[in-house]
Write a protein that holds these residues in place. Structure first.
Motif, mmCIF file in Angstrom:
data_model
loop_
_atom_site.group_PDB
_atom_site.id
_atom_site.type_symbol
_atom_site.label_atom_id
_atom_site.label_comp_id
_atom_site.label_asym_id
_atom_site.label_seq_id
_atom_site.Cartn_x
_atom_site.Cartn_y
_atom_site.Cartn_z
ATOM 1 N N VAL A 111 22.073 0.131 48.034
ATOM 2 C CA VAL A 111 22.454 1.481 48.465
ATOM 3 C C VAL A 111 23.682 1.957 47.691
ATOM 4 N N ALA A 112 24.664 1.075 47.540
ATOM 5 C CA ALA A 112 25.882 1.439 46.802
ATOM 6 C C ALA A 112 25.556 1.830 45.367
ATOM 7 N N LEU A 113 24.662 1.081 44.744
ATOM 8 C CA LEU A 113 24.280 1.373 43.362
ATOM 9 C C LEU A 113 23.534 2.707 43.268
ATOM 10 N N LEU A 114 22.602 2.942 44.166
ATOM 11 C CA LEU A 114 21.827 4.186 44.138
ATOM 12 C C LEU A 114 22.683 5.415 44.401
ATOM 13 N N LEU A 115 23.663 5.279 45.291
ATOM 14 C CA LEU A 115 24.498 6.421 45.658
ATOM 15 C C LEU A 115 25.818 6.461 44.907
#
Length: 66
Positions: free
Chosen positions: A11-15
């Protein structure tokens, strides 16, 4: 349908959100409290949550989504 695991790092990478500290740290949570969280916050059916928590021996549960 196959299993898929989404982690906080995904999630951190995508956002594009930096994660620098632990996301959440809690004390031991009992089986009934775990089931309540799964049902009320994630919308999991009670029977599915109960069955899964009966099988696990750790900090993760695996539930299927339709």
């Amino acid at each position: 349908m196959g299993e898929m695991t989404i982690t906080l790092n995904d999630v951190a990478l995508l956002l594009d959100i930096p994660i620098i500290d632990p996301f959440y740290n809690c004390e031991h949570i009992d089986k009934e409290a775990t089931i309540l969280v799964l049902v009320e916050l994630l919308g999991v059916e009670y029977k599915d949550a109960f069955d899964e928590t009966k099988k696990i021996r750790g900090e993760q549960v695996r539930l299927s989504c339709l």
